[in-house]
Design a protein around this motif. Structure first.
Motif, short mmCIF file in Angstrom:
data_model
loop_
_atom_site.label_atom_id
_atom_site.label_comp_id
_atom_site.label_asym_id
_atom_site.label_seq_id
_atom_site.Cartn_x
_atom_site.Cartn_y
_atom_site.Cartn_z
N ARG A 143 0.80 -1.23 0.00
CA ARG A 143 0.00 0.00 0.00
C ARG A 143 0.84 1.29 0.00
O ARG A 143 0.57 2.19 -0.82
CB ARG A 143 -0.95 -0.04 1.21
CG ARG A 143 -2.17 0.78 1.08
CD ARG A 143 -3.12 0.50 2.21
NE ARG A 143 -2.61 0.96 3.49
CZ ARG A 143 -3.23 0.78 4.67
NH1 ARG A 143 -4.39 0.14 4.71
NH2 ARG A 143 -2.71 1.22 5.78
N LEU A 147 0.63 4.09 -2.98
CA LEU A 147 0.18 5.46 -2.72
C LEU A 147 1.26 6.50 -2.98
O LEU A 147 0.95 7.64 -3.31
CB LEU A 147 -0.30 5.57 -1.27
CG LEU A 147 -1.69 4.99 -1.00
CD1 LEU A 147 -1.93 4.82 0.49
CD2 LEU A 147 -2.77 5.88 -1.61
N TRP A 166 -8.11 1.23 3.81
CA TRP A 166 -8.33 1.96 2.54
C TRP A 166 -9.50 1.29 1.84
O TRP A 166 -9.34 0.31 1.14
CB TRP A 166 -7.08 1.93 1.68
CG TRP A 166 -7.19 2.76 0.41
CD1 TRP A 166 -8.18 3.63 0.09
CD2 TRP A 166 -6.26 2.78 -0.68
NE1 TRP A 166 -7.93 4.20 -1.14
CE2 TRP A 166 -6.76 3.69 -1.64
CE3 TRP A 166 -5.05 2.12 -0.94
CZ2 TRP A 166 -6.09 3.95 -2.83
CZ3 TRP A 166 -4.40 2.39 -2.13
CH2 TRP A 166 -4.91 3.29 -3.06
N TRP A 187 -10.07 0.67 -6.62
CA TRP A 187 -9.69 1.94 -5.97
C TRP A 187 -9.12 2.88 -7.02
O TRP A 187 -8.55 2.42 -8.03
CB TRP A 187 -8.56 1.74 -4.95
CG TRP A 187 -8.80 0.85 -3.79
CD1 TRP A 187 -9.11 1.23 -2.51
CD2 TRP A 187 -8.70 -0.59 -3.76
NE1 TRP A 187 -9.20 0.13 -1.69
CE2 TRP A 187 -8.96 -1.00 -2.43
CE3 TRP A 187 -8.41 -1.57 -4.71
CZ2 TRP A 187 -8.94 -2.33 -2.03
CZ3 TRP A 187 -8.40 -2.89 -4.33
CH2 TRP A 187 -8.67 -3.27 -3.00
N ASN A 192 -2.65 13.71 -2.88
CA ASN A 192 -2.48 14.13 -1.48
C ASN A 192 -2.90 15.59 -1.37
O ASN A 192 -2.23 16.47 -1.91
CB ASN A 192 -1.02 13.94 -1.06
CG ASN A 192 -0.82 14.29 0.40
OD1 ASN A 192 -1.57 15.06 0.98
ND2 ASN A 192 0.22 13.74 1.00
N GLU A 217 -7.61 10.91 4.91
CA GLU A 217 -7.33 9.49 5.17
C GLU A 217 -7.66 8.74 3.88
O GLU A 217 -8.84 8.64 3.51
CB GLU A 217 -8.19 8.99 6.32
CG GLU A 217 -7.60 7.76 6.94
CD GLU A 217 -8.38 7.35 8.18
OE1 GLU A 217 -8.29 6.18 8.54
OE2 GLU A 217 -9.09 8.21 8.74
N PHE A 218 -6.65 8.35 3.15
CA PHE A 218 -6.83 7.76 1.82
C PHE A 218 -7.66 8.71 0.95
O PHE A 218 -7.30 9.87 0.84
CB PHE A 218 -7.41 6.34 1.93
CG PHE A 218 -6.54 5.48 2.81
CD1 PHE A 218 -5.31 5.05 2.36
CD2 PHE A 218 -6.92 5.17 4.11
CE1 PHE A 218 -4.48 4.30 3.19
CE2 PHE A 218 -6.09 4.42 4.92
CZ PHE A 218 -4.87 3.99 4.47
N GLN A 219 -8.83 8.26 0.40
CA GLN A 219 -9.60 9.15 -0.48
C GLN A 219 -10.60 10.00 0.30
O GLN A 219 -11.35 10.78 -0.29
CB GLN A 219 -10.32 8.35 -1.57
CG GLN A 219 -11.48 7.48 -1.10
CD GLN A 219 -11.07 6.11 -0.62
OE1 GLN A 219 -10.33 5.99 0.34
NE2 GLN A 219 -11.59 5.07 -1.26
#
Ligand SMILES: C[S@@+](CC[C@H](N)C(=O)[O-])C[C@H]1O[C@@H](n2cnc3c(N)ncnc32)[C@H](O)[C@@H]1O
Length: 301
Positions: A143, A147, A166, A187, A192, A217-219
């Motif tokens: 991960r 990312l 995620w 996904w 960011n 937090e992630f998307q």
């Protein structure tokens, strides 16, 4: 990279899940031959390959990598049916040779590429689509690389196994010819947008200054804002790859009004437009926000 030893983990729930997801005949494999690999070779059933490629939304110009490509079936299907550039990476030389033979049989000699390498050491930053049939534990180790190295907007598709916290943007359930059902998760790698963003908008002869602090937090993004010294509520933030939209409530003509911001994230800048949220036909005003790079926090956890 220290490898997770496969055999001692045999009893782990994740591994049993992979075994359970394998067709009955594959369970008779000599598991010992996969010692030192992160995941054994278990092929994705054809109907699941179809759904993975459908969810990926392949289009001309895409570059697909299958991480742990096995016999090359996903790479071959993507190249043959969608005409995209497709590459497979597998740690096992036996699988790479098999993939190459299958590509020749499919009439794709020289049109697809197979690389024998540990996927954790591989460079696939140019991917626009990444497919995986690994394990959740392997996905979680992968991960941070996904990312931090993949461009925002890159699509990820995983057969059966998720990415922990995620959460997928979509999940399909596929009935297989083995009489079971498999999840296919999808996904989009988010840009960011964490940190403090600032911009000005014209206001008569003057201008208004806005500041928004975003936590990501992630998307998933939440944010709070100010206009000058006033608090300005930020709502309905949607981040999809490098595209962001949100509403910001602020005073206009003596009343509170909601404004819709839409833009594209490019590193420490967002460029787009703003218009009253309740007037979709109103002429949009150009908008550019800039982030103080020191305030950004890595989303690669
Ligand atoms: C479950 S199979 C999936 C095969 C193929 N992607 C499919 O869906 O049909 C996992 C593959 O990952 C490969 N693999 C395991 N650990 C790996 C690693 N560290 N780097 C690259 N490939 C790996 C295995 O050799 C195996 O072929």
């Amino acid at each position: 990279m220290k490898k997770a030893l496969f055999l001692p983990a045999f009893a782990s729930a994740a591994l049993l899940a992979l075994a359970a997801a394998a067709p009955a005949q594959d369970l008779s494999l000599n598991w010992n031959q996969y010692r030192g690999f992160d995941v054994p070779f278990v092929p994705t059933p054809p109907e699941v390959v179809d759904e993975m490629l459908r969810l990926a939304g392949l289009k001309p110009g895409d570059v697909l990598y299958d991480l742990g490509c096995g016999d090359g079936r996903i790479v071959i299907a993507a190249a043959k049916r969608y005409g995209v550039k497709a590459l497979g990476i597998d740690i096992d030389p036996v699988r790479i040779q098999e993939s190459e033979e299958n590509a020749v049989q499919a009439g794709l000699e020289g049109k697809v590429k197979f690389i024998q390498q540990d996927l954790f050491e591989a460079d696939f930053h140019d991917a626009t689509v990444v497919t995986m049939y690994l394990l959740t534990s392997v996905n979680l180790r992968l991960r941070p690389k996904l990312l931090s190295e993949l461009r925002p907007g890159t699509r990820l598709v995983s057969h059966s196994f998720d990415m922990g916290e995620w959460r997928p943007d979509k999940t399909s359930l596929v009935e297989t010819s083995y009489g079971d059902r498999r999840d296919v998760h999808f996904w989009v790698v988010p840009a960011n947008v964490s940190g403090r963003w600032e911009w000005d908008l014209p206001d008569g002869a003057g201008k208004r200054h806005f500041t928004v602090q975003a936590v990501q937090e992630f998307q998933s993004v939440s944010a709070s804002g100010t206009e000058g010294t006033w608090l300005a509520a930020v709502k309905d933030v949607v981040l999809a790859g490098d595209r962001i939209s949100f509403k910001l409530d602020t005073e206009a003509d003596g009343k509170m009004a909601s404004f819709l911001y839409e833009g594209t994230v490019r590193g420490d800048a967002i460029e787009g437009t703003v218009r009253p949220a309740d007037r979709p036909k109103a002429a949009p005003v150009k908008w550019k926000a800039v982030r103080d790079p020191k305030t950004a926090v890595p989303i690669a956890k």
